[in-house]
Design an enzyme around this catalytic site. Structure first.
Site, PDB file in Angstrom:
ATOM      1  N   SER A 156       6.461   6.623   4.360  1.00 34.26           N
ATOM      2  CA  SER A 156       6.907   7.486   5.465  1.00 34.26           C
ATOM      3  C   SER A 156       6.385   6.982   6.812  1.00 34.26           C
ATOM      4  CB  SER A 156       6.514   8.947   5.221  1.00 34.26           C
ATOM      5  OG  SER A 156       5.127   9.117   5.294  1.00 34.26           O
ATOM      6  N   ASN A 163      -4.725   0.004  10.673  1.00 32.39           N
ATOM      7  CA  ASN A 163      -4.606   0.846   9.472  1.00 32.39           C
ATOM      8  C   ASN A 163      -4.581   2.303   9.924  1.00 32.39           C
ATOM      9  OD1 ASN A 163      -4.627   1.551   6.656  1.00 32.39           O
ATOM     10  ND2 ASN A 163      -6.792   2.067   6.873  1.00 32.39           N
ATOM     11  N   HIS A 195      -5.640   6.166   8.521  1.00 31.23           N
ATOM     12  CA  HIS A 195      -6.397   6.877   7.482  1.00 31.23           C
ATOM     13  C   HIS A 195      -6.177   8.372   7.689  1.00 31.23           C
ATOM     14  CE1 HIS A 195      -9.494   7.421   4.475  1.00 31.23           C
ATOM     15  NE2 HIS A 195     -10.014   8.371   5.236  1.00 31.23           N
TER      16      HIS A 195
HETATM   17  C1  GRF Z   1      -0.940   8.130   4.551  1.00 30.94           C
HETATM   18  O1  GRF Z   1      -1.534   9.382   4.348  1.00 30.94           O
HETATM   19  C2  GRF Z   1      -1.904   7.198   5.230  1.00 30.94           C
HETATM   20  O2  GRF Z   1      -2.813   7.869   6.078  1.00 30.94           O
HETATM   21  C3  GRF Z   1      -2.649   6.582   4.088  1.00 30.94           C
HETATM   22  O3  GRF Z   1      -1.697   6.448   3.067  1.00 30.94           O
HETATM   23  C4  GRF Z   1      -0.660   7.402   3.240  1.00 30.94           C
HETATM   24  C5  GRF Z   1       0.620   6.656   3.264  1.00 30.94           C
HETATM   25  O4  GRF Z   1       1.729   7.498   3.253  1.00 30.94           O
HETATM   26  N1  GRF Z   1      -3.269   5.334   4.473  1.00 30.94           N
HETATM   27  P1  GRF Z   1       3.171   6.882   3.427  1.00 30.94           P
HETATM   28  O5  GRF Z   1       3.390   5.880   2.306  1.00 30.94           O
HETATM   29  O6  GRF Z   1       3.252   6.238   4.773  1.00 30.94           O
HETATM   30  O7  GRF Z   1       4.103   8.047   3.294  1.00 30.94           O
END
Ligand code: GRF
Length: 211
Positions: free
Chosen positions: A18, A112, A114
């Site tokens: 996403s 990145n 988080h």
């Molecule tokens: C997100 O919550 C991000 O913070 C973490 O992994 C998740 C990825 O979600 N690092 P998506 O695949 O982008 O929906």
């Protein structure tokens, strides 16, 4: 925006994708001096890979276990990235550790996101729903998302941008995760855009975004 070169972005993702979709939307719909040239994934069947195929973005599926050591994996990644050549690497739900050689070759060029307010609730073991469980268990009243530059330690590199959300009495880890993900989808494109527009500056080894 004269004088700013277009940046080549490589997205690394292992899951639903996403954030990848949110960044792709911003890159294609806004005036954005960047483009996503490549998706790197270790999960051939994930949503991110399906989205790349649908949008004709090249995908490199890498079986991390196929590489005998971090050095050969790093060499392979660097050869793919230099061929673009990539200006920015965006980790968007990428569940593998980036080899040190790649971190060093792309210093201050790997971002990145988080799903908590670092430096709390980060590091080894803090991924997925576990992050939100830990936040709720701590009693913290605020959580959020953090975009940071990647260094050799999990969730440790310089913090570039954060957005907060409240932690509510009725929250489960799942409802909190959804609220955090909502802010990720605007925070991450904002940070990637700032990088592409060369609006990031450093003061005392801390990055900031110029408006
Ligand atoms: C997100 O919550 C991000 O913070 C973490 O992994 C998740 C990825 O979600 N690092 P998506 O695949 O982008 O929906």
């Amino acid at each position: 925006m004269t004088g700013i070169s277009r940046k080549n972005i490589a997205v690394f993702a292992s899951g639903n994708g996403s954030n990848f979709r949110a960044i792709h939307r911003a890159v294609t719909e806004e005036a954005f001096p960047g483009r996503i040239d490549l998706l790197v994934s270790n999960q051939p069947d994930c949503g991110a890979v399906a989205f790349a195929a649908k949008n004709r973005i090249r995908a490199e599926i890498i079986n991390f276990r196929q590489y005998p050591d971090k050095l050969s994996l790093g060499q392979h990644l660097i050869s793919i990235l230099t061929a673009l050549p990539a200006d920015l690497i965006v980790l968007a739900g990428f569940l593998k550790m980036i080899p040190d050689s790649v971190v060093q070759a792309y210093k201050h060029r790997i971002l990145n996101i988080h799903p908590a307010l670092l430096p709390r609730f980060g590091g080894k073991g803090f991924y997925g729903i576990r992050v939100h469980e830990a936040v709720i268990a701590s009693g913290a009243k605020l959580s959020g998302a953090t975009v940071h530059f990647v260094d050799e330690i999990y969730d440790h590199g310089p913090i570039l941008a954060q957005a907060s959300v409240p932690v509510l009495a009725e929250d489960t880890a799942e409802t909190l995760a959804q609220r955090v993900l909502g802010v990720e989808h605007s925070l991450y494109p904002h940070a990637v855009k700032a990088f592409c527009e060369e609006r990031i500056f450093w003061k005392n080894n801390i990055p900031f975004i110029r408006n």
